[in-house]
Design a protein around this motif. Structure first.
Motif, PDB file in Angstrom:
ATOM      1  N   MET A   1       0.637  -1.534  -0.033  1.00 43.08           N
ATOM      2  CA  MET A   1      -0.062   0.105  -0.019  1.00 43.08           C
ATOM      3  C   MET A   1       1.008   1.274  -0.383  1.00 43.08           C
ATOM      4  N   GLU A   2       0.359   2.164  -0.586  1.00 41.91           N
ATOM      5  CA  GLU A   2       1.197   3.646  -0.276  1.00 41.91           C
ATOM      6  C   GLU A   2       0.986   4.073   0.430  1.00 41.91           C
ATOM      7  N   ALA A   3       1.523   4.992   1.412  1.00 42.82           N
ATOM      8  CA  ALA A   3       1.806   5.888   2.818  1.00 42.82           C
ATOM      9  C   ALA A   3       0.558   6.806   2.448  1.00 42.82           C
ATOM     10  N   CYS A   4      -0.219   6.438   3.541  1.00 39.78           N
ATOM     11  CA  CYS A   4      -1.722   7.322   3.935  1.00 39.78           C
ATOM     12  C   CYS A   4      -2.180   7.421   4.694  1.00 39.78           C
ATOM     13  N   GLY A   5      -3.233   7.854   4.854  1.00 36.44           N
ATOM     14  CA  GLY A   5      -3.689   8.147   6.362  1.00 36.44           C
ATOM     15  C   GLY A   5      -4.208   6.980   6.426  1.00 36.44           C
ATOM     16  N   PRO A   6      -5.116   6.289   5.642  1.00 35.66           N
ATOM     17  CA  PRO A   6      -6.046   4.277   5.928  1.00 35.66           C
ATOM     18  C   PRO A   6      -4.650   3.353   6.455  1.00 35.66           C
ATOM     19  N   SER A   7      -3.528   4.158   6.055  1.00 37.12           N
ATOM     20  CA  SER A   7      -2.007   2.795   5.463  1.00 37.12           C
ATOM     21  C   SER A   7      -1.746   2.823   7.184  1.00 37.12           C
ATOM     22  N   GLY A   8      -2.303   3.074   8.290  1.00 37.52           N
ATOM     23  CA  GLY A   8      -1.877   2.678   9.713  1.00 37.52           C
ATOM     24  C   GLY A   8      -2.560   1.186  10.060  1.00 37.52           C
ATOM     25  N   TRP A   9      -4.125   1.489   9.600  1.00 38.07           N
ATOM     26  CA  TRP A   9      -4.780   0.514  10.671  1.00 38.07           C
ATOM     27  C   TRP A   9      -5.052  -0.989   9.521  1.00 38.07           C
ATOM     28  N   ILE A  10      -4.589  -0.405   8.255  1.00 36.49           N
ATOM     29  CA  ILE A  10      -4.177  -1.424   7.049  1.00 36.49           C
ATOM     30  C   ILE A  10      -3.348  -2.402   7.628  1.00 36.49           C
ATOM     31  N   HIS A  11      -2.252  -1.632   7.893  1.00 37.54           N
ATOM     32  CA  HIS A  11      -0.771  -2.356   8.664  1.00 37.54           C
ATOM     33  C   HIS A  11      -1.575  -3.385   9.657  1.00 37.54           C
ATOM     34  N   ASP A  12      -1.777  -2.087  10.733  1.00 35.75           N
ATOM     35  CA  ASP A  12      -2.349  -3.066  11.763  1.00 35.75           C
ATOM     36  C   ASP A  12      -3.489  -4.581  11.318  1.00 35.75           C
ATOM     37  N   LEU A  13      -3.991  -3.753  11.136  1.00 33.09           N
ATOM     38  CA  LEU A  13      -4.998  -5.573  10.153  1.00 33.09           C
ATOM     39  C   LEU A  13      -3.830  -6.501   9.757  1.00 33.09           C
ATOM     40  N   ALA A  14      -3.252  -6.328   8.403  1.00 32.37           N
ATOM     41  CA  ALA A  14      -2.981  -7.626   8.214  1.00 32.37           C
ATOM     42  C   ALA A  14      -1.578  -7.694   9.415  1.00 32.37           C
ATOM     43  N   GLN A  15      -0.735  -7.410   9.873  1.00 31.37           N
ATOM     44  CA  GLN A  15       0.346  -8.187  11.010  1.00 31.37           C
ATOM     45  C   GLN A  15      -0.254  -8.867  11.347  1.00 31.37           C
ATOM     46  N   SER A  16      -2.026  -8.121  11.671  1.00 27.14           N
ATOM     47  CA  SER A  16      -2.490  -9.320  12.966  1.00 27.14           C
ATOM     48  C   SER A  16      -3.243 -10.888  12.481  1.00 27.14           C
ATOM     49  N   LEU A  17      -3.226 -10.356  10.868  1.00 29.93           N
ATOM     50  CA  LEU A  17      -3.419 -12.014  10.190  1.00 29.93           C
ATOM     51  C   LEU A  17      -2.024 -12.375  10.172  1.00 29.93           C
ATOM     52  N   GLY A  18      -0.701 -12.111  10.166  1.00 26.56           N
ATOM     53  CA  GLY A  18       0.137 -12.657  10.106  1.00 26.56           C
ATOM     54  C   GLY A  18       0.298 -12.765   8.503  1.00 26.56           C
TER      55      GLY A  18
END
Length: 258
Positions: A1-18
């Motif tokens: 994903m590109e760095a933007c406002g929603p990238s934070g929670w998308i990153h956290d969600l993806a990390q939580s799913l491994g």
């Protein structure tokens, strides 16, 4: 994903799913759309995936959720401060436009506030030739409300700062106060800190230089004597600012990482 406002929670969600994530910088030359006639979300996603696979993009650091919230609060404090200053400038302009003198500087909002309040009047009670007094009443009400909320935010930041050893260590640098320390910790990396110090106001740079920057900032190193000599002679200002900023950023990074 590109760095933007929603990238934070998308990153956290993806990390939580491994899932592995790649947050790309949009400031690179490769991420340009000057010669593209059609730009859609699907085109963006396809181009992003292709460029990541070819390793043409650079990843950006993704802070923890706690640090992102801290960044947001520091930024919000600055936003509130700017809104307060804007209200004060608007109020001053009304008095200037009507030929009324009020105290200069910060004094107007403390000991001189009584004089300012003497001109305020409810808009419903204003005559046609004094509507500005009703506007003044509204602006003063907003000013008081924002000032109160700003104090609450500052107290919260001070509470966080007392429990954050990085802020305490950075404040040990001569000329660096709590607000500057918060911003430097907010930047999170030495490169971002260096960019902040290199582009911030001359007041900050002069204060840092004035308070004996040629002394030891950290136990393991000193500012070079050549830089100190250039600062004292006030030669090559832009070069000196860049060198001093780099030294300060390196010191801040070392202090924050301990």
């Amino acid at each position: 994903m590109e760095a933007c406002g929603p990238s934070g929670w998308i990153h956290d969600l993806a990390q939580s799913l491994g899932l592995k994530t790649f947050v790309s910088s949009t400031n690179e030359e490769a991420w340009r759309w000057a010669n593209v006639k059609r730009k859609t979300h699907k085109d963006d996603a396809l181009k992003l995936a292709r460029m990541v696979a070819m390793k043409e993009l650079k990843p950006v650091h993704m802070p923890s959720p706690e640090h992102r919230e801290f960044r947001s609060l520091v930024k919000y404090r600055k936003s509130l401060d700017q809104r307060v200053n804007k209200l004060k400038n608007t109020i001053r302009a009304w008095f200037v436009n009507h030929g009324i003198t009020i105290d200069a500087g910060d004094k107007a909002w403390h000991t001189g506030r009584e004089r300012i309040d003497s001109f305020r009047k409810s808009l419903a009670k204003c005559k046609p030739n004094e509507l500005w007094k009703g506007e003044l009443d509204i602006e003063l009400t907003l000013l008081d409300a924002l000032t109160t909320q700003l104090d609450i935010v500052i107290k919260m930041l001070e509470t966080i700062g007392k429990n954050d050893p990085r802020i305490a260590r950075i404040q040990s640098i001569p000329g660096v106060g709590p607000r500057t320390a918060e911003i430097l910790v907010k930047k999170d990396t030495a490169r971002r800190s260096r960019a902040f110090l290199g582009s911030s106001s001359c007041r900050l740079r002069c204060r840092l230089i004035r308070r004996k920057l040629n002394r030891s900032l950290i136990p393991s190193g000193r500012l070079s004597s050549s830089i100190a000599a250039k600062v004292s002679l006030r030669r090559n200002h832009s070069i000196v600012r860049a060198q001093v900023s780099r030294k300060i950023a390196e010191s801040c990074s070392l202090l924050a990482s301990r």
